[in-house]
Write a protein that holds these residues in place. Structure first.
Motif, PDB file in Angstrom:
ATOM      1  N   LYS A  86       0.866  -1.127   0.053  1.00 32.99           N
ATOM      2  CA  LYS A  86       0.052   0.068   0.035  1.00 32.99           C
ATOM      3  C   LYS A  86       1.088   1.021   0.099  1.00 32.99           C
ATOM      4  CE  LYS A  86      -3.951  -2.272  -0.029  1.00 32.99           C
ATOM      5  NZ  LYS A  86      -4.614  -2.568   0.933  1.00 32.99           N
ATOM      6  N   GLN A  87       2.025   1.078   0.611  1.00 34.02           N
ATOM      7  CA  GLN A  87       2.946   2.444   0.728  1.00 34.02           C
ATOM      8  C   GLN A  87       3.329   2.568  -0.741  1.00 34.02           C
ATOM      9  OE1 GLN A  87       3.737   4.661   2.699  1.00 34.02           O
ATOM     10  NE2 GLN A  87       2.649   3.829   4.443  1.00 34.02           N
ATOM     11  N   GLN A 142       1.005   9.410  -6.241  1.00 31.18           N
ATOM     12  CA  GLN A 142       1.542  10.679  -6.158  1.00 31.18           C
ATOM     13  C   GLN A 142       2.321  11.008  -7.254  1.00 31.18           C
ATOM     14  OE1 GLN A 142       3.797  10.191  -2.423  1.00 31.18           O
ATOM     15  NE2 GLN A 142       2.555  11.660  -1.392  1.00 31.18           N
ATOM     16  N   TRP A 181       0.800   4.277  -3.070  1.00 30.22           N
ATOM     17  CA  TRP A 181       0.701   5.637  -2.558  1.00 30.22           C
ATOM     18  C   TRP A 181       1.740   6.200  -3.356  1.00 30.22           C
ATOM     19  CZ3 TRP A 181       1.948   8.295   2.476  1.00 30.22           C
ATOM     20  CH2 TRP A 181       1.394   9.488   2.548  1.00 30.22           C
ATOM     21  N   ARG A 182       2.867   5.889  -3.119  1.00 32.42           N
ATOM     22  CA  ARG A 182       3.752   6.685  -3.773  1.00 32.42           C
ATOM     23  C   ARG A 182       3.949   6.574  -5.471  1.00 32.42           C
ATOM     24  NH1 ARG A 182       6.975   4.004   0.413  1.00 32.42           N
ATOM     25  NH2 ARG A 182       7.686   2.230  -1.349  1.00 32.42           N
ATOM     26  N   GLN A 231      -3.912   6.958  -0.530  1.00 33.69           N
ATOM     27  CA  GLN A 231      -3.385   7.374   0.550  1.00 33.69           C
ATOM     28  C   GLN A 231      -4.132   6.692   1.698  1.00 33.69           C
ATOM     29  OE1 GLN A 231      -4.041  11.614   1.475  1.00 33.69           O
ATOM     30  NE2 GLN A 231      -2.429  11.581   3.209  1.00 33.69           N
ATOM     31  N   ALA A 234      -3.052   3.154   2.446  1.00 41.61           N
ATOM     32  CA  ALA A 234      -1.584   2.995   2.795  1.00 41.61           C
ATOM     33  C   ALA A 234      -1.759   3.502   4.523  1.00 41.61           C
ATOM     34  CB  ALA A 234      -0.535   4.005   2.238  1.00 41.61           C
ATOM     35  N   ARG A 235      -2.633   4.289   4.907  1.00 38.92           N
ATOM     36  CA  ARG A 235      -2.889   4.636   6.313  1.00 38.92           C
ATOM     37  C   ARG A 235      -3.474   3.467   7.020  1.00 38.92           C
ATOM     38  NH1 ARG A 235      -4.580  11.107   6.108  1.00 38.92           N
ATOM     39  NH2 ARG A 235      -2.435  11.672   5.652  1.00 38.92           N
ATOM     40  N   LEU A 248      -5.765   9.831  -5.772  1.00 38.67           N
ATOM     41  CA  LEU A 248      -4.634   9.755  -4.793  1.00 38.67           C
ATOM     42  C   LEU A 248      -5.208   9.501  -3.456  1.00 38.67           C
ATOM     43  CD1 LEU A 248      -1.533  10.512  -4.281  1.00 38.67           C
ATOM     44  CD2 LEU A 248      -2.523  12.805  -4.584  1.00 38.67           C
ATOM     45  N   GLU A 249      -6.162  10.173  -3.246  1.00 39.66           N
ATOM     46  CA  GLU A 249      -6.839  10.176  -1.912  1.00 39.66           C
ATOM     47  C   GLU A 249      -7.176   8.631  -1.320  1.00 39.66           C
ATOM     48  OE1 GLU A 249      -9.821  12.857  -2.012  1.00 39.66           O
ATOM     49  OE2 GLU A 249      -8.549  14.788  -1.665  1.00 39.66           O
TER      50      GLU A 249
END
Length: 376
Positions: free
Chosen positions: A134-135, A142, A138-139, A159, A162-163, A155-156
Motif C-alpha cells: 500500500k505504501q 503521487q 501511494w507513492r 493514501q 496506505a494509512r 490519490l486520496e
C-alpha cells in the motif's frame, strides 16, 4: 556383778552420746532453715544435682501487646510476586524452569505449541507485506497525480489504503510485542515477567494449557519478602490501624520472633468467615520462615516502653501475688515478687520487680517454691 556394772556404764554412755547427737541433728537444720528461707533464699552447692533440674536464662525486654495473640499465616509479599498465565492456548512441549530455580526477567519458563501464536505471527508477516504494498501504491499514485495521469480522488484513495495498512501493522505489532519474540521453530516461549524464585508450577509436559486456567502456570516471587495475613474478628480490630507495629511468634522454637507493621486492613468483612483480613509486612524474615507457616500476631502499642518478659513457666503464683526466682550468684536463688502488666498464653510482661538482664529460673520454679514451702 562386774559384768552387769560394765554393761550399765556402756548403756549410760551410749544414751548420753545419742542424746548429744540428737540435739545436734535437730538444731543444725533449724539454723540452716533460718539462714536459707528467712528472706526466701535458697543456697545450693555449685554443681549439685538440684541445679541440674533448673533452666536459667537472662531476661529480655519487649513491648507488651495490646491484643491477644491472633492466628495468622505467612504469605508472599504481593508487591514482589507474579502469577504467570499463558496468553495463548497450546500444548506444553518442554519445561525450561523448575520450582526453586532463580530466574531473571525474560527467561524462558516453558515452550508451547500454540496455533494462536502461529496465527499471530502469520498476521504480522501479512500486515507488513500489505503495508509495503500500500505504501508503494501511494507513492506511485503521487507520481501519477503530479503528471496529471490520475485524478485527485484516486490519490486520496491510495493514501487512505496506505494509512489503514499502517494501522493494521501497528495493531499486529503490538500483539506480537505482548506475546514476545518468535521462539525457536516457531514455538511460543512463556517467559518470566520479573526476576525472582519459582515458588510454584502447575503445568506438565504434554498438557493442554489455556489462558483461562484456574491456576497460574508459574508463581514467581522474592522469598526473602514475606507478609503475615490474619483474619481478625471485629472485636479484636479495635485499636488496630495501618502502620501499627506487630510481633509475630511461631510455635517452632528455632524460629525467632519477627517484627513488622500493619500494611493494610480490609474494608469489608468476609461473608463466609465473618472476619476482616489484616496484612502486615515483616521487616526481616528469618532464614527459616516459609510461606504458609502458621504464626500468632500480636499488635503492639508504639507509645509503650519495652518491659521485661518471662515465660509463664518462670512464674509462681501464691494467692494474688506472682513471684519469680532470680539467680543472684551461682547456687543462690532468691524468690522475688513481681507485678504483671500482661499475661499471655506462653509468656508474660513484668511491670515491676524485675529488670532486663536479670537471670531468671525459667524451668523448675515450682520445685523451688515447693522446697521453700517444705522448710517452713
Amino acid at each position: 556383778m562386774f559384768v552387769v556394772a560394765a554393761a550399765a556404764a556402756l548403756i549410760a554412755v551410749a544414751v548420753h552420746v545419742t542424746q548429744a547427737h540428737g540435739v545436734a541433728s535437730e538444731d543444725a537444720p533449724a539454723q540452716a532453715l533460718a539462714a536459707r528461707s528467712a528472706a526466701n533464699i535458697l543456697h545450693y552447692p555449685v554443681g549439685s544435682t538440684q541445679l541440674a533440674y533448673l533452666a536459667i536464662a537472662p531476661v529480655k525486654a519487649s513491648v507488651p501487646p495490646v491484643t491477644e495473640p491472633l492466628p495468622a499465616r505467612l504469605v508472599f509479599d504481593e508487591n514482589q510476586t507474579v502469577r504467570v498465565y499463558s496468553p495463548v492456548a497450546g500444548r506444553v512441549v518442554q519445561i525450561a524452569a523448575e520450582v526453586g530455580a532463580r530466574v531473571k526477567a525474560g527467561d524462558v519458563l516453558a515452550w508451547l505449541l500454540a496455533p494462536d501464536y502461529d496465527a499471530a505471527v502469520a498476521d504480522s508477516h501479512k500486515a507488513r507485506a500489505d503495508q509495503d504494498a500500500k505504501q508503494s501504491a501511494w507513492r506511485r499514485a503521487q507520481r501519477l497525480h503530479e503528471a496529471g495521469v490520475i485524478a485527485t480522488r484516486d490519490l486520496e484513495g491510495a493514501q487512505a489504503d496506505a494509512r489503514m495498512a499502517q494501522a493494521e501493522l501497528e495493531r499486529v505489532s503490538a500483539r506480537m510485542k505482548a506475546l514476545g519474540p518468535v521462539g525457536k521453530d516457531g514455538r511460543f516461549a512463556l517467559r518470566a515477567p520479573i526476576s525472582g524464585v519459582i515458588a510454584e508450577r502447575h503445568l506438565n509436559p504434554g498438557q493442554e494449557w489455556r489462558p483461562d486456567a484456574p491456576d497460574a502456570a508459574f508463581v514467581i516471587t522474592d522469598p526473602s519478602r514475606l507478609d503475615a495475613l490474619a483474619d481478625v474478628a471485629e472485636t479484636d480490630l479495635h485499636g488496630m490501624h495501618v502502620g501499627q507495629p506487630v510481633r509475630l511468634v511461631s510455635d517452632d522454637p528455632s524460629l525467632p520472633a519477627m517484627l513488622g507493621r500493619v500494611k493494610s486492613i480490609g474494608v469489608a468483612m468476609d461473608s463466609h468467615s465473618r472476619r476482616i483480613p489484616v496484612r502486615a509486612s515483616i521487616d526481616q524474615p528469618p532464614a527459616g520462615a516459609r510461606a504458609e507457616m502458621f504464626v500468632r500476631l500480636l499488635a503492639l502499642d508504639e507509645a509503650q516502653a519495652p518491659e521485661p518478659v518471662v515465660p509463664n513457666s518462670a512464674i509462681v503464683t501464691t494467692g494474688l501475688q506472682s513471684f519469680v526466682f532470680i539467680e543472684k550468684e551461682p547456687g543462690t536463688l532468691v524468690k522475688v515478687p513481681v507485678s504483671l502488666s500482661h499475661r499471655g498464653r506462653d509468656e508474660s510482661h513484668v511491670s515491676q520487680g524485675l529488670m532486663p538482664g536479670a537471670r531468671v529460673v525459667t524451668k523448675g520454679a515450682i520445685l523451688l517454691d515447693a522446697e521453700l514451702a517444705s522448710d517452713h
